[in-house]
Design an enzyme around this catalytic site. Structure first.
Site, PDB file in Angstrom:
ATOM      1  CE  LYS A 109      -4.056  -0.130   0.299  1.00 43.72           C
ATOM      2  NZ  LYS A 109      -5.515  -0.284   0.335  1.00 43.72           N
TER       3      LYS A 109
HETATM    4  C1  LIG Z   1      -3.035  -6.934   4.074  1.00 40.07           C
HETATM    5  C2  LIG Z   1      -3.885  -6.397   2.977  1.00 40.07           C
HETATM    6  N1  LIG Z   1      -4.431  -7.237   2.116  1.00 40.07           N
HETATM    7  C3  LIG Z   1      -5.218  -6.817   1.115  1.00 40.07           C
HETATM    8  C4  LIG Z   1      -5.498  -5.493   0.942  1.00 40.07           C
HETATM    9  C5  LIG Z   1      -6.398  -5.084  -0.158  1.00 40.07           C
HETATM   10  O1  LIG Z   1      -5.759  -4.285  -1.103  1.00 40.07           O
HETATM   11  P1  LIG Z   1      -6.584  -3.230  -1.923  1.00 40.07           P
HETATM   12  O2  LIG Z   1      -7.076  -2.196  -0.968  1.00 40.07           O
HETATM   13  O3  LIG Z   1      -5.626  -2.690  -2.914  1.00 40.07           O
HETATM   14  O4  LIG Z   1      -7.727  -3.958  -2.563  1.00 40.07           O
HETATM   15  C6  LIG Z   1      -4.944  -4.578   1.827  1.00 40.07           C
HETATM   16  C7  LIG Z   1      -5.254  -3.167   1.732  1.00 40.07           C
HETATM   17  O5  LIG Z   1      -5.241  -2.445   2.705  1.00 40.07           O
HETATM   18  C8  LIG Z   1      -4.108  -5.032   2.872  1.00 40.07           C
HETATM   19  O6  LIG Z   1      -3.555  -4.184   3.750  1.00 40.07           O
END
Ligand SMILES: Cc1ncc(COP(=O)(O)O)c(C=O)c1O
Length: 342
Positions: A42
């Site tokens: 992120k």
């Molecule tokens: C550990 C984790 N997995 C998955 C995601 C999902 O990613 P996205 O927000 O790009 O869909 C996030 C987003 O905060 C995350 O921190």
């Protein structure tokens, strides 16, 4: 790598790891985003959202960034804010991993909780409402609003570029969907570059982006809890299929991968890897399947990797773990006996 002067210069060019391969040549490759600063994908979008706000004159010298975060976005924004001299307030809940919150604070972020200590429910919509209200009340503040910010997906265009540079082709892109930025940003850029993978989104059972019923879940950072609105970063027009993975299977996978391979991945990546491993042979022979590992497992040593925490929540399931270990054994022949291999 040249000497760098900013932590954000270390973002990107994350490695690819082959976790599994079938006899028909289908490979499951993990894009290990925990190799970014903050140990998560992120930070790519955190930087992009801030640069975009600066370009549009929404953030000025010494300004104030406000965001609702489950942790990893906040970690990324904390780095960017420290680097560029902004104040950063993270609106959080106690569902978030404690280490992510502690690290944000260490980098100077202010934390505002929407729930009392002891209430560890996921409070996405309460967080968003408070962040929006706080930003509206201050002239110098900017709510990055990751769920509805085009710069979120833009932050992942480089992931697509790195994948094509390393692989030349991606046949299946299968990954967790929270805000949707990472999966759909990567998918959109791949398309722009002439690569048209099958796009499979993964969310926890209980999340509502791919339909109900909604309910509680423990996979952190991913999914859309009931009551929250699916934001514009979820681009259904790019989605071929949405699948759901239960916490038990996601965490069994996370734990099995750690034990079998020595790689610590986070719980949401466990969900994606479970979805990929259980259907690897359904994909056309020779497919290159890529899963984005949003973060590493080090952040979950007190939860997913802690037997007592797992037992207290009825999440520990040895048979589920055994099934994943069997799949890993089946698909990782090259690693079955490494004794004596240099
Ligand atoms: C550990 C984790 N997995 C998955 C995601 C999902 O990613 P996205 O927000 O790009 O869909 C996030 C987003 O905060 C995350 O921190």
């Amino acid at each position: 790598m040249p000497l760098v002067t900013r932590v954000t210069d270390l973002i990107g060019n994350t490695p690819l790891f082959e976790l599994a391969a079938t006899e028909t040549g289908t490979r499951l490759l993990l894009k290990l985003e925990q190799f970014n600063p903050t140990g998560a994908a992120k930070i790519r979008m955190a930087r992009e959202m801030v640069l975009d706000a600066e370009r549009r004159g929404l953030l000025n010298d010494g300004g104030h960034i406000i965001e609702s975060t489950s942790g990893n976005t906040g970690l990324g924004l904390a780095v960017v804010a420290a680097e560029r001299g902004y104040r950063f307030t993270a609106v959080v809940d106690h569902h978030a991993c404690k280490d992510k919150l502690r690290a944000m604070r260490a980098m100077g972020a202010e934390l505002v909780y929407v729930a009392d200590e002891g209430d560890d429910s996921l409070a996405t919509s309460a967080r968003e409402d408070l962040a929006e209200a706080m930003a509206a009340a201050r002239d110098d503040a900017y709510f990055t609003e990751q769920h509805n910010n085009d710069a979120n997906a833009l932050g992942y265009y480089a992931v697509a570029e790195e994948l094509l540079a390393d692989l030349g082709q991606v046949d299946i892109l299968l990954s967790a969907v929270g805000t949707g930025g990472s999966l759909f940003g990567t998918a959109r850029r791949l398309r722009e570059l002439g690569c048209l993978p099958r796009v499979i989104g993964v969310e926890p059972v209980g999340s509502i982006a791919f339909g109900g019923p909604g309910g509680p879940y423990w996979q952190s950072g991913t999914g859309t809890p009931p009551g929250a609105t699916v934001g514009t970063a979820v681009d259904y027009s790019l989605l071929d299929e949405g699948v759901k993975v239960a916490d038990v299977d996601a965490f069994a996978t996370t734990r099995a991968v750690a034990r079998k391979v020595g790689l610590l991945i986070g719980g949401s990546a466990g969900g994606s890897v479970h979805a990929a491993l259980t259907r690897l042979e359904e994909f056309p022979p020779g497919s290159t399947v890529v899963t984005i590992v949003c973060d590493g497992g080090e952040k979950y040593l007190d939860t997913v990797f802690d037997d007592d925490w797992m037992k207290d929540r009825d999440l520990l399931d040895e048979s589920a773990e055994y099934e994943v270990l069997q799949l890993l054994d089946r698909y990782t022949p090259a690693r079955r006996n490494l004794v004596g291999v240099p």
